[in-house]
Design a protein around this motif. Sequence first.
Motif, PDB file in Angstrom:
ATOM      1  N   THR A  70       4.584  10.381  -1.109  1.00  0.00           N
ATOM      2  CA  THR A  70       3.929   9.065  -1.171  1.00  0.00           C
ATOM      3  C   THR A  70       4.830   8.043  -0.496  1.00  0.00           C
ATOM      4  O   THR A  70       5.967   7.822  -0.932  1.00  0.00           O
ATOM      5  CB  THR A  70       3.661   8.660  -2.635  1.00  0.00           C
ATOM      6  OG1 THR A  70       2.784   9.634  -3.225  1.00  0.00           O
ATOM      7  CG2 THR A  70       3.010   7.295  -2.698  1.00  0.00           C
ATOM      8  N   ASN A 111      -3.826  -1.758  -8.086  1.00  0.00           N
ATOM      9  CA  ASN A 111      -3.589  -0.401  -8.611  1.00  0.00           C
ATOM     10  C   ASN A 111      -4.831   0.481  -8.477  1.00  0.00           C
ATOM     11  O   ASN A 111      -5.275   1.107  -9.444  1.00  0.00           O
ATOM     12  CB  ASN A 111      -3.130  -0.464 -10.082  1.00  0.00           C
ATOM     13  CG  ASN A 111      -1.664  -0.834 -10.203  1.00  0.00           C
ATOM     14  OD1 ASN A 111      -0.879  -0.656  -9.270  1.00  0.00           O
ATOM     15  ND2 ASN A 111      -1.282  -1.388 -11.341  1.00  0.00           N
ATOM     16  N   GLU A 112      -5.369   0.509  -7.284  1.00  0.00           N
ATOM     17  CA  GLU A 112      -6.603   1.260  -7.011  1.00  0.00           C
ATOM     18  C   GLU A 112      -6.303   2.350  -5.981  1.00  0.00           C
ATOM     19  O   GLU A 112      -5.692   2.086  -4.940  1.00  0.00           O
ATOM     20  CB  GLU A 112      -7.663   0.316  -6.473  1.00  0.00           C
ATOM     21  CG  GLU A 112      -9.067   0.848  -6.537  1.00  0.00           C
ATOM     22  CD  GLU A 112      -9.702   0.725  -7.923  1.00  0.00           C
ATOM     23  OE1 GLU A 112     -10.735   1.381  -8.141  1.00  0.00           O
ATOM     24  OE2 GLU A 112      -9.169  -0.008  -8.770  1.00  0.00           O
ATOM     25  N   THR A 113      -6.730   3.583  -6.265  1.00  0.00           N
ATOM     26  CA  THR A 113      -6.453   4.712  -5.376  1.00  0.00           C
ATOM     27  C   THR A 113      -7.751   5.286  -4.833  1.00  0.00           C
ATOM     28  O   THR A 113      -8.704   5.513  -5.586  1.00  0.00           O
ATOM     29  CB  THR A 113      -5.677   5.814  -6.124  1.00  0.00           C
ATOM     30  OG1 THR A 113      -4.411   5.290  -6.543  1.00  0.00           O
ATOM     31  CG2 THR A 113      -5.438   7.024  -5.229  1.00  0.00           C
ATOM     32  N   SER A 120      -9.298   8.420  -2.230  1.00  0.00           N
ATOM     33  CA  SER A 120      -8.996   9.674  -1.529  1.00  0.00           C
ATOM     34  C   SER A 120     -10.107   9.991  -0.536  1.00  0.00           C
ATOM     35  O   SER A 120     -11.294   9.791  -0.826  1.00  0.00           O
ATOM     36  CB  SER A 120      -8.848  10.818  -2.532  1.00  0.00           C
ATOM     37  OG  SER A 120      -7.707  10.615  -3.339  1.00  0.00           O
ATOM     38  N   THR A 132      -3.389   4.135  -1.704  1.00  0.00           N
ATOM     39  CA  THR A 132      -3.319   3.349  -2.939  1.00  0.00           C
ATOM     40  C   THR A 132      -3.039   1.893  -2.578  1.00  0.00           C
ATOM     41  O   THR A 132      -2.102   1.598  -1.839  1.00  0.00           O
ATOM     42  CB  THR A 132      -2.227   3.874  -3.891  1.00  0.00           C
ATOM     43  OG1 THR A 132      -2.515   5.233  -4.220  1.00  0.00           O
ATOM     44  CG2 THR A 132      -2.188   3.055  -5.168  1.00  0.00           C
ATOM     45  N   THR A 141       0.835  -1.199   0.000  1.00  0.00           N
ATOM     46  CA  THR A 141       0.000   0.000   0.000  1.00  0.00           C
ATOM     47  C   THR A 141       0.871   1.252   0.000  1.00  0.00           C
ATOM     48  O   THR A 141       2.050   1.200   0.371  1.00  0.00           O
ATOM     49  CB  THR A 141      -0.906   0.055   1.249  1.00  0.00           C
ATOM     50  OG1 THR A 141      -0.089   0.237   2.411  1.00  0.00           O
ATOM     51  CG2 THR A 141      -1.729  -1.217   1.403  1.00  0.00           C
ATOM     52  N   SER A 142       0.271   2.354  -0.401  1.00  0.00           N
ATOM     53  CA  SER A 142       0.947   3.644  -0.246  1.00  0.00           C
ATOM     54  C   SER A 142      -0.004   4.625   0.424  1.00  0.00           C
ATOM     55  O   SER A 142      -1.232   4.551   0.242  1.00  0.00           O
ATOM     56  CB  SER A 142       1.427   4.192  -1.595  1.00  0.00           C
ATOM     57  OG  SER A 142       0.362   4.744  -2.333  1.00  0.00           O
ATOM     58  N   THR A 198      -4.755  10.079   0.870  1.00  0.00           N
ATOM     59  CA  THR A 198      -4.817   9.171  -0.277  1.00  0.00           C
ATOM     60  C   THR A 198      -4.203   7.825   0.074  1.00  0.00           C
ATOM     61  O   THR A 198      -3.064   7.750   0.548  1.00  0.00           O
ATOM     62  CB  THR A 198      -4.067   9.771  -1.487  1.00  0.00           C
ATOM     63  OG1 THR A 198      -4.636  11.037  -1.800  1.00  0.00           O
ATOM     64  CG2 THR A 198      -4.173   8.862  -2.699  1.00  0.00           C
TER      65      THR A 198
END
Length: 202
Positions: free
Chosen positions: A192, A130-132, A134, A82, A68-69, A80
């Motif tokens: 990030t 690859n899903e972000t 917010s 990700t 994760t990020s 956010t």
Amino acid sequence: MLDVTGFPIQKLQSRVLHLHVFDYDRFSRDDSIGEVFLPLCQVDLSEKPSFWKALKPPAKDKCGELLTSLCYHPSNSVLTLTLLKARNLKAKDINGKSDPYVKVWLQFGDKRIEKRKTPIFKCTLNPIFNETFSFNVPWEKIRECSLDVMVMDFDNIGRNELIGRILLAGKNGSGASETKHWQDMITKPRQTIVQWHRLKPE
């Protein structure tokens, strides 16, 4: 019967045979009875051996890992998350795979505020999400909130099952790496921060 005809003996000796015994259930998910791992280097295949092996309960604490990020922008109060990918997820289906997706709750204390979900990835233990997502979180509340991240196995017939989860939080996270990730995000605003986390069972 396992037929390994035509498979090079050198390759076989470097492999481990994983046998998982299930109790068949017509109306719900099959229940695991036990499993055994058999290194083929310990077996003389030319002798066609027969032997007993004790089944062991499947390991419940190994759920896989999630990359994760996190990033926080104090100027516009945007948090956010990700979800990049997962690896070595726990298999939940009879085919030795899972149909994973991730469900995320933004929480303030014990109160759930906002939920997000990724698409479902069929028949894999190593999905690339690859899903972000917010979320709007004021700076004065960033230390009070948390993200409950649950990797789920989708089921067409029965109830979707939890594969593993993490709680990303500045205090009382689900582990040291989860807490450090959150604190790094706060101390390095607008950057990030990417980190692997080991998923926890329930």
